[in-house]
Each structure stands twice: as C-alpha cells, then as structure tokens.
Design a protein around this motif. Structure first.
Motif, PDB file in Angstrom:
ATOM      1  N   VAL A 137       0.698  -0.287   2.313  1.00  0.00           N
ATOM      2  CA  VAL A 137       0.790  -0.926   1.138  1.00  0.00           C
ATOM      3  C   VAL A 137      -0.388  -0.423   0.134  1.00  0.00           C
ATOM      4  O   VAL A 137      -1.135  -0.257   0.222  1.00  0.00           O
ATOM      5  CB  VAL A 137       0.485  -2.292   1.351  1.00  0.00           C
ATOM      6  N   GLU A 138       0.980  -0.233  -1.008  1.00  0.00           N
ATOM      7  CA  GLU A 138       0.149   1.022  -1.902  1.00  0.00           C
ATOM      8  C   GLU A 138      -0.245  -0.316  -2.968  1.00  0.00           C
ATOM      9  O   GLU A 138       1.085  -1.346  -3.487  1.00  0.00           O
ATOM     10  CB  GLU A 138       0.438   1.401  -1.755  1.00  0.00           C
ATOM     11  N   TRP A 139      -1.120  -0.470  -3.828  1.00  0.00           N
ATOM     12  CA  TRP A 139      -1.432  -1.176  -5.152  1.00  0.00           C
ATOM     13  C   TRP A 139      -1.635  -0.348  -6.199  1.00  0.00           C
ATOM     14  O   TRP A 139      -2.095   0.738  -6.679  1.00  0.00           O
ATOM     15  CB  TRP A 139      -1.985  -2.502  -5.211  1.00  0.00           C
ATOM     16  N   ASP A 140      -0.746   0.185  -7.254  1.00  0.00           N
ATOM     17  CA  ASP A 140      -1.320   1.185  -8.148  1.00  0.00           C
ATOM     18  C   ASP A 140      -1.779   1.256  -9.249  1.00  0.00           C
ATOM     19  O   ASP A 140      -1.946  -1.022  -9.871  1.00  0.00           O
ATOM     20  CB  ASP A 140       0.005   2.056  -9.282  1.00  0.00           C
ATOM     21  N   ARG A 141      -2.428   1.296 -10.009  1.00  0.00           N
ATOM     22  CA  ARG A 141      -3.500   1.178 -11.299  1.00  0.00           C
ATOM     23  C   ARG A 141      -2.807   0.344 -12.174  1.00  0.00           C
ATOM     24  O   ARG A 141      -1.754   0.667 -12.535  1.00  0.00           O
ATOM     25  CB  ARG A 141      -4.147   2.444 -12.196  1.00  0.00           C
ATOM     26  N   PRO A 142      -3.009  -0.859 -12.560  1.00  0.00           N
ATOM     27  CA  PRO A 142      -3.002  -1.593 -13.955  1.00  0.00           C
ATOM     28  C   PRO A 142      -2.451  -0.175 -15.072  1.00  0.00           C
ATOM     29  O   PRO A 142      -3.856   0.264 -15.634  1.00  0.00           O
ATOM     30  CB  PRO A 142      -3.062  -2.213 -13.931  1.00  0.00           C
ATOM     31  N   ALA A 143      -1.394  -0.681 -15.767  1.00  0.00           N
ATOM     32  CA  ALA A 143      -1.186   0.840 -17.174  1.00  0.00           C
ATOM     33  C   ALA A 143      -1.409  -0.030 -18.703  1.00  0.00           C
ATOM     34  O   ALA A 143      -1.632   0.677 -18.906  1.00  0.00           O
ATOM     35  CB  ALA A 143       0.537   0.712 -17.007  1.00  0.00           C
ATOM     36  N   PRO A 151     -13.031   3.900 -14.260  1.00  0.00           N
ATOM     37  CA  PRO A 151     -13.110   5.174 -13.946  1.00  0.00           C
ATOM     38  C   PRO A 151     -12.705   5.556 -12.276  1.00  0.00           C
ATOM     39  O   PRO A 151     -12.391   4.603 -11.566  1.00  0.00           O
ATOM     40  CB  PRO A 151     -14.564   5.647 -14.043  1.00  0.00           C
ATOM     41  N   GLY A 152     -11.520   6.497 -12.720  1.00  0.00           N
ATOM     42  CA  GLY A 152     -11.030   6.536 -11.568  1.00  0.00           C
ATOM     43  C   GLY A 152      -9.551   7.668 -11.688  1.00  0.00           C
ATOM     44  O   GLY A 152      -8.850   7.701 -13.051  1.00  0.00           O
ATOM     45  N   SER A 153      -9.429   8.297 -10.996  1.00  0.00           N
ATOM     46  CA  SER A 153      -7.569   9.173 -10.759  1.00  0.00           C
ATOM     47  C   SER A 153      -6.718   7.557 -10.962  1.00  0.00           C
ATOM     48  O   SER A 153      -7.005   6.591 -10.441  1.00  0.00           O
ATOM     49  CB  SER A 153      -7.493   9.663  -9.684  1.00  0.00           C
ATOM     50  N   THR A 154      -5.627   8.773 -12.452  1.00  0.00           N
ATOM     51  CA  THR A 154      -4.467   7.273 -11.922  1.00  0.00           C
ATOM     52  C   THR A 154      -3.534   7.445 -11.465  1.00  0.00           C
ATOM     53  O   THR A 154      -2.364   7.227 -11.548  1.00  0.00           O
ATOM     54  CB  THR A 154      -3.956   7.740 -13.942  1.00  0.00           C
ATOM     55  N   SER A 155      -3.453   8.764 -10.857  1.00  0.00           N
ATOM     56  CA  SER A 155      -1.883   9.101 -10.249  1.00  0.00           C
ATOM     57  C   SER A 155      -2.584   8.950  -8.966  1.00  0.00           C
ATOM     58  O   SER A 155      -0.820   9.250  -7.656  1.00  0.00           O
ATOM     59  CB  SER A 155      -2.136  11.429 -10.364  1.00  0.00           C
ATOM     60  N   GLU A 156      -3.634   8.764  -8.195  1.00  0.00           N
ATOM     61  CA  GLU A 156      -3.581   7.891  -6.431  1.00  0.00           C
ATOM     62  C   GLU A 156      -3.879   6.592  -6.811  1.00  0.00           C
ATOM     63  O   GLU A 156      -3.928   5.551  -8.180  1.00  0.00           O
ATOM     64  CB  GLU A 156      -4.506   8.512  -6.276  1.00  0.00           C
ATOM     65  N   PRO A 157      -2.981   5.808  -5.861  1.00  0.00           N
ATOM     66  CA  PRO A 157      -2.495   3.867  -5.621  1.00  0.00           C
ATOM     67  C   PRO A 157      -4.047   4.071  -5.490  1.00  0.00           C
ATOM     68  O   PRO A 157      -4.997   4.854  -5.876  1.00  0.00           O
ATOM     69  CB  PRO A 157      -2.158   3.658  -4.281  1.00  0.00           C
ATOM     70  N   ALA A 158      -4.399   3.014  -6.131  1.00  0.00           N
ATOM     71  CA  ALA A 158      -5.635   2.200  -6.481  1.00  0.00           C
ATOM     72  C   ALA A 158      -6.521   1.865  -5.535  1.00  0.00           C
ATOM     73  O   ALA A 158      -7.474   1.919  -5.248  1.00  0.00           O
ATOM     74  CB  ALA A 158      -6.000   1.326  -8.273  1.00  0.00           C
ATOM     75  N   PHE A 159      -5.637   0.892  -4.177  1.00  0.00           N
ATOM     76  CA  PHE A 159      -5.849   0.297  -2.849  1.00  0.00           C
ATOM     77  C   PHE A 159      -4.787  -0.023  -2.722  1.00  0.00           C
ATOM     78  O   PHE A 159      -3.700   0.101  -2.817  1.00  0.00           O
ATOM     79  CB  PHE A 159      -6.198  -1.557  -3.647  1.00  0.00           C
ATOM     80  N   VAL A 160      -5.349   0.096  -1.098  1.00  0.00           N
ATOM     81  CA  VAL A 160      -4.186   1.074   0.087  1.00  0.00           C
ATOM     82  C   VAL A 160      -5.008   0.308   0.676  1.00  0.00           C
ATOM     83  O   VAL A 160      -5.877   0.510   1.127  1.00  0.00           O
ATOM     84  CB  VAL A 160      -4.563   2.465  -0.174  1.00  0.00           C
ATOM     85  N   ARG A 161      -3.869  -0.444   1.719  1.00  0.00           N
ATOM     86  CA  ARG A 161      -4.610  -1.062   2.910  1.00  0.00           C
ATOM     87  C   ARG A 161      -3.129  -0.467   3.855  1.00  0.00           C
ATOM     88  O   ARG A 161      -1.903  -0.614   3.845  1.00  0.00           O
ATOM     89  CB  ARG A 161      -4.074  -2.989   2.316  1.00  0.00           C
ATOM     90  N   TRP A 162      -3.824  -0.521   5.397  1.00  0.00           N
ATOM     91  CA  TRP A 162      -2.927  -0.007   6.255  1.00  0.00           C
ATOM     92  C   TRP A 162      -3.069  -1.339   7.161  1.00  0.00           C
ATOM     93  O   TRP A 162      -3.684  -1.670   7.603  1.00  0.00           O
ATOM     94  CB  TRP A 162      -3.590   1.419   7.406  1.00  0.00           C
ATOM     95  N   MET A 163      -1.472  -1.645   7.865  1.00  0.00           N
ATOM     96  CA  MET A 163      -1.439  -3.324   8.381  1.00  0.00           C
ATOM     97  C   MET A 163      -0.637  -2.774   9.192  1.00  0.00           C
ATOM     98  O   MET A 163       0.557  -1.904   9.394  1.00  0.00           O
ATOM     99  CB  MET A 163      -0.397  -3.879   7.271  1.00  0.00           C
ATOM    100  N   ILE A 164      -0.546  -3.193  10.703  1.00  0.00           N
ATOM    101  CA  ILE A 164      -0.043  -3.289  12.219  1.00  0.00           C
ATOM    102  C   ILE A 164       0.435  -4.108  12.683  1.00  0.00           C
ATOM    103  O   ILE A 164      -0.075  -5.501  12.409  1.00  0.00           O
ATOM    104  CB  ILE A 164      -1.181  -2.610  13.428  1.00  0.00           C
ATOM    105  N   ASP A 165       1.628  -4.010  12.916  1.00  0.00           N
ATOM    106  CA  ASP A 165       2.855  -5.117  13.263  1.00  0.00           C
ATOM    107  C   ASP A 165       2.765  -5.672  15.021  1.00  0.00           C
ATOM    108  O   ASP A 165       1.722  -4.705  15.522  1.00  0.00           O
ATOM    109  CB  ASP A 165       3.882  -5.119  12.327  1.00  0.00           C
ATOM    110  N   ASN A 166       3.237  -6.054  15.303  1.00  0.00           N
ATOM    111  CA  ASN A 166       3.603  -7.204  16.370  1.00  0.00           C
ATOM    112  C   ASN A 166       2.472  -7.209  17.247  1.00  0.00           C
ATOM    113  O   ASN A 166       2.150  -6.546  18.235  1.00  0.00           O
ATOM    114  CB  ASN A 166       5.044  -6.294  16.761  1.00  0.00           C
ATOM    115  N   PRO A 167       1.139  -7.812  16.928  1.00  0.00           N
ATOM    116  CA  PRO A 167       0.869  -9.018  15.496  1.00  0.00           C
ATOM    117  C   PRO A 167       0.190  -8.427  14.428  1.00  0.00           C
ATOM    118  O   PRO A 167       0.351  -7.086  14.407  1.00  0.00           O
ATOM    119  CB  PRO A 167       0.412 -10.256  16.232  1.00  0.00           C
ATOM    120  N   LEU A 182      -6.166  -6.794  -6.676  1.00  0.00           N
ATOM    121  CA  LEU A 182      -5.179  -6.487  -7.287  1.00  0.00           C
ATOM    122  C   LEU A 182      -3.970  -6.373  -5.405  1.00  0.00           C
ATOM    123  O   LEU A 182      -3.110  -6.748  -5.739  1.00  0.00           O
ATOM    124  CB  LEU A 182      -4.652  -4.701  -6.584  1.00  0.00           C
ATOM    125  N   GLN A 183      -4.823  -7.042  -4.321  1.00  0.00           N
ATOM    126  CA  GLN A 183      -4.309  -7.610  -2.801  1.00  0.00           C
ATOM    127  C   GLN A 183      -3.642  -9.015  -3.062  1.00  0.00           C
ATOM    128  O   GLN A 183      -2.422  -9.043  -2.282  1.00  0.00           O
ATOM    129  CB  GLN A 183      -4.804  -7.659  -2.013  1.00  0.00           C
TER     130      GLN A 183
END
Length: 197
Positions: A137-143, A151-167, A182-183
């Motif tokens: 799940v990715e959140w882009d940096r607000p424009a 400071p930081g890259s504007t071309s990569e997602p600002a926040f990323v989370r990996w989730m496993i399901d079941n459960p 952002l989440q």
C-alpha cells in the motif's frame, strides 16, 4: 522441485534429531505446488541454538521477505519450534520482532513429539505463510502544502506499508515518522505483490 535441486539444502545436520527434522520438512516441501517457488528459495543452517530452516519468499519488494523456523532440540524438556518473518541474519532479534502472534506464528514448546512431527509442523507453517496474499500500500508525497518543504524524493512513494492477509497483519513499512500521518488518508495505490498460487 526444479531439476535435482534439494529442498532445504545447505549446512547439512549431523545430529540425528535435526537430520530427521529436515528430512520430514523436505517431504512436505516436495508436495508444494507454488508456481514461483522452488528448492533454490530454501535453505538450512546450523545455529548455536539449534537448526534454522528458511524460505526466501519470491515477488516481495520489502526487505522482510524471509520465513524462518528455529528447531531447538536442546531446550530443557521436549524440543521447541519458533518462527518469524524477517530481513535480518540473527534469529528473533531484528527490529520489528515481537512476541509470537498466536494467530499466525508457529511456537511449539513443551510438546513430546518426534523430530518427524516437528518437521511436518514446520512444513505446514511455511505453506500456510506462502499462501497468504501480500499487498503493498503506497501513499504519494502531497503535491502542495507544508509537506512540500520536507526534503526527499518526489518520484518515490512517501510512505509504504506491506500487509499480509488471511488474517490481516502488517509485515513492514517504509517512510518514517515524517510521513506516518499519510496512512490516515486513502492510499495512492495498492499493489498485490503475492497472491495465493
């Protein structure tokens, strides 16, 4: 299995119970039918505590993509099994490791069972984890706004989370405290990195 590669190859055990454990695990692994996984993704190694067996999960972009089980035959009493998802070399001490989750983790202690039974339990836990879907799940940096001053890259997602399901369970995240807020907004995108195969 691809060609003649052996499941859970590596530092071969010399102790009889560890040998029986690994052999039983290999029997279970030989029945797996994952299209993206073969014997080269698995390994075994000696550890000062016991026998480690690992599966490197294909397709994941998080560094936390190794499934690991420790088989400890020298505990005070019957042998024990302990599992984790990890990115780190030293077992059960990397960042993000907490106490086992009774719903998803393998933790066997105080059970009088054969090494073959422990190997079968390990194989079933690996298979269950490999069948759990993983999404990024990715959140882009607000424009606009104050966040454009961070400071930081504007071309990569600002926040990323990996989730496993079941459960559902959080596997990893990247972005740090400056982007944690952002989440609480809808994500920019969701990508399934691993589906049940």
């Amino acid at each position: 299995m691809v060609g003649s590669a052996q499941w859970f190859a590596g530092d071969e055990p010399t102790e009889a119970r560890e040998q029986a454990f690994v052999e039983a695990l290999r029997v279970v692994a030989s029945t797996w039918s994952f299209t993206d996984l073969d014997a080269a993704h698995t390994s075994t190694a000696a550890n000062e505590i016991g026998r480690l067996v690992e599966v490197k999960v294909p397709s994941l972009t998080t560094s936390r993509r190794t499934l690991r089980i420790l088989y400890d035959v020298d505990v005070d009493g019957p042998p024990a099994l302990q599992s984790e998802w990890t990115a780190f070399g030293y077992p059960f001490e990397g960042p993000g490791y907490e106490q086992p989750d009774p719903e998803t983790d393998l933790w066997v202690s105080g059970v009088d069972a054969s090494p073959q039974q422990f190997g079968a339990w390990a194989g079933l836990w690996f298979e269950r984890q490999l069948r759990r879907p993983v999404r990024r799940v990715e959140w882009d940096r607000p424009a606009s706004g104050l966040s454009t001053l961070i400071p930081g890259s504007t071309s990569e997602p600002a926040f990323v989370r990996w989730m496993i399901d079941n459960p559902q369970q959080q596997l990893d995240e990247r972005g740090g405290l400056k982007w944690w807020w952002l989440q609480h907004q809808p994500p920019s995108r969701e990508v399934w990195e691993r589906l049940t195969r």
